[in-house]
Design an enzyme around this catalytic site. Structure first.
Site, PDB file in Angstrom:
ATOM      1  N   ILE A  50       1.136  54.008  22.285  1.00 52.04           N
ATOM      2  CA  ILE A  50      -0.221  54.289  22.762  1.00 52.04           C
ATOM      3  C   ILE A  50      -0.674  53.065  23.541  1.00 52.04           C
ATOM      4  O   ILE A  50      -0.843  51.985  22.963  1.00 52.04           O
ATOM      5  CB  ILE A  50      -1.176  54.562  21.577  1.00 52.04           C
ATOM      6  CG1 ILE A  50      -0.672  55.740  20.732  1.00 52.04           C
ATOM      7  CG2 ILE A  50      -2.593  54.828  22.098  1.00 52.04           C
ATOM      8  CD1 ILE A  50      -1.397  55.917  19.402  1.00 52.04           C
ATOM      9  N   GLU A  51      -0.833  53.243  24.847  1.00 56.46           N
ATOM     10  CA  GLU A  51      -1.158  52.099  25.698  1.00 56.46           C
ATOM     11  C   GLU A  51      -2.666  52.024  25.952  1.00 56.46           C
ATOM     12  O   GLU A  51      -3.429  52.921  25.581  1.00 56.46           O
ATOM     13  CB  GLU A  51      -0.353  52.205  27.001  1.00 56.46           C
ATOM     14  CG  GLU A  51       1.136  52.141  26.707  1.00 56.46           C
ATOM     15  CD  GLU A  51       2.027  52.199  27.933  1.00 56.46           C
ATOM     16  OE1 GLU A  51       1.542  52.590  29.017  1.00 56.46           O
ATOM     17  OE2 GLU A  51       3.221  51.854  27.799  1.00 56.46           O
ATOM     18  N   CYS A  60       3.321  49.979  19.859  1.00 58.46           N
ATOM     19  CA  CYS A  60       4.624  50.639  19.937  1.00 58.46           C
ATOM     20  C   CYS A  60       4.691  51.864  19.029  1.00 58.46           C
ATOM     21  O   CYS A  60       3.964  51.964  18.024  1.00 58.46           O
ATOM     22  CB  CYS A  60       5.727  49.682  19.510  1.00 58.46           C
ATOM     23  SG  CYS A  60       5.921  48.240  20.558  1.00 58.46           S
ATOM     24  N   GLU A  62       6.988  52.644  16.903  1.00 51.32           N
ATOM     25  CA  GLU A  62       7.453  52.327  15.547  1.00 51.32           C
ATOM     26  C   GLU A  62       6.290  51.947  14.639  1.00 51.32           C
ATOM     27  O   GLU A  62       6.177  52.400  13.504  1.00 51.32           O
ATOM     28  CB  GLU A  62       8.455  51.172  15.581  1.00 51.32           C
ATOM     29  CG  GLU A  62       9.729  51.465  16.350  1.00 51.32           C
ATOM     30  CD  GLU A  62       9.677  51.032  17.806  1.00 51.32           C
ATOM     31  OE1 GLU A  62       8.638  51.263  18.476  1.00 51.32           O
ATOM     32  OE2 GLU A  62      10.670  50.465  18.280  1.00 51.32           O
ATOM     33  N   CYS A  93      10.954  46.020  19.320  1.00 48.17           N
ATOM     34  CA  CYS A  93      10.492  44.666  19.638  1.00 48.17           C
ATOM     35  C   CYS A  93      10.362  43.834  18.366  1.00 48.17           C
ATOM     36  O   CYS A  93      10.422  44.348  17.237  1.00 48.17           O
ATOM     37  CB  CYS A  93       9.159  44.726  20.387  1.00 48.17           C
ATOM     38  SG  CYS A  93       7.729  45.014  19.325  1.00 48.17           S
ATOM     39  N   CYS A  96       7.526  44.828  15.849  1.00 48.27           N
ATOM     40  CA  CYS A  96       7.866  46.006  15.031  1.00 48.27           C
ATOM     41  C   CYS A  96       8.898  45.655  13.962  1.00 48.27           C
ATOM     42  O   CYS A  96       8.837  46.154  12.840  1.00 48.27           O
ATOM     43  CB  CYS A  96       8.369  47.139  15.912  1.00 48.27           C
ATOM     44  SG  CYS A  96       7.056  47.883  16.913  1.00 48.27           S
TER      45      CYS A  96
HETATM   46  N1  THU Z   1       7.736  50.271  23.243  1.00 50.80           N
HETATM   47  C1  THU Z   1       7.798  50.965  22.068  1.00 50.80           C
HETATM   48  O1  THU Z   1       6.922  51.801  21.770  1.00 50.80           O
HETATM   49  N2  THU Z   1       8.846  50.747  21.253  1.00 50.80           N
HETATM   50  C2  THU Z   1       9.918  49.959  21.558  1.00 50.80           C
HETATM   51  O2  THU Z   1      10.843  49.847  20.759  1.00 50.80           O
HETATM   52  C3  THU Z   1       9.939  49.226  22.841  1.00 50.80           C
HETATM   53  C4  THU Z   1       8.696  49.255  23.621  1.00 50.80           C
HETATM   54  C5  THU Z   1       6.639  50.588  24.178  1.00 50.80           C
HETATM   55  C6  THU Z   1       5.565  49.554  24.366  1.00 50.80           C
HETATM   56  C7  THU Z   1       5.025  49.944  25.738  1.00 50.80           C
HETATM   57  O3  THU Z   1       4.097  51.009  25.585  1.00 50.80           O
HETATM   58  C8  THU Z   1       6.236  50.472  26.476  1.00 50.80           C
HETATM   59  O4  THU Z   1       7.178  50.801  25.467  1.00 50.80           O
HETATM   60  C9  THU Z   1       6.855  49.489  27.462  1.00 50.80           C
HETATM   61  O5  THU Z   1       7.081  48.258  26.865  1.00 50.80           O
END
Ligand code: THU
Length: 139
Positions: A50-51, A60, A62, A93, A96
């Site tokens: 969710i950005e 992220c 996870e 990342c 997480c």
């Molecule tokens: N992101 C995740 O949701 N999980 C990951 O394991 C790697 C990165 C998301 C964060 C951001 O919304 C987008 O991917 C690009 O970094």
């Protein structure tokens, strides 16, 4: 760790992660991610990334899934599946990884991509020497 869960349970978790990815809110990156966690009680919780217009506030997939489970009252997460349309299985990342370890260093983390590649590691393997509650003890 790889085969601790039976194949049916693993397949179900993977499917839930793929479905969750469809619900990602990603107006700023073209990168939807889906995750699903399986708890000791047998329940599954899902999450997507969710950005936010304030980019660093994004979360992220996870952590969304883990926090859903914790908020529902769960405390032991035994497995997590995460998927994205990446060349190699998507790699969680560092933030997480730390959160996974808070809830179970033995957690079976299934890293996936849409093409069907898969890599499994425990949360502890993904973040050796992670910071723990015990480290909060001051001398
Ligand atoms: N992101 C995740 O949701 N999980 C990951 O394991 C790697 C990165 C998301 C964060 C951001 O919304 C987008 O991917 C690009 O970094």
């Amino acid at each position: 760790m790889e085969n601790q869960l039976d194949q049916t349970a693993r397949d179900k978790l993977k499917e839930k992660a793929r479905e969750a990815r469809e619900r990602a809110y990603v107006p700023y990156s073209p990168f939807p991610v889906g995750a699903a966690v399986l708890t000791a009680s047998g329940s599954i919780y899902t999450g997507a990334n969710i950005e936010n217009a304030s980019y660093p506030l994004s979360i992220c997939a996870e952590r969304t899934a883990i926090f859903q489970a914790i908020t529902a009252g769960e405390r032991e997460i035994i497995a997590l599946a995460v998927t994205a349309d990446t060349a190699r299985p998507v790699s969680p990342c560092g933030a997480c990884r730390q959160v996974m370890n808070e809830f179970n260093p033995e957690m079976d983390v299934m890293m996936l991509n849409l093409a069907g590649a898969e890599l499994s590691r425990t949360a502890g393997e993904l973040l050796p020497e992670h910071f723990t509650a015990g480290d909060l003890e001051q001398s």
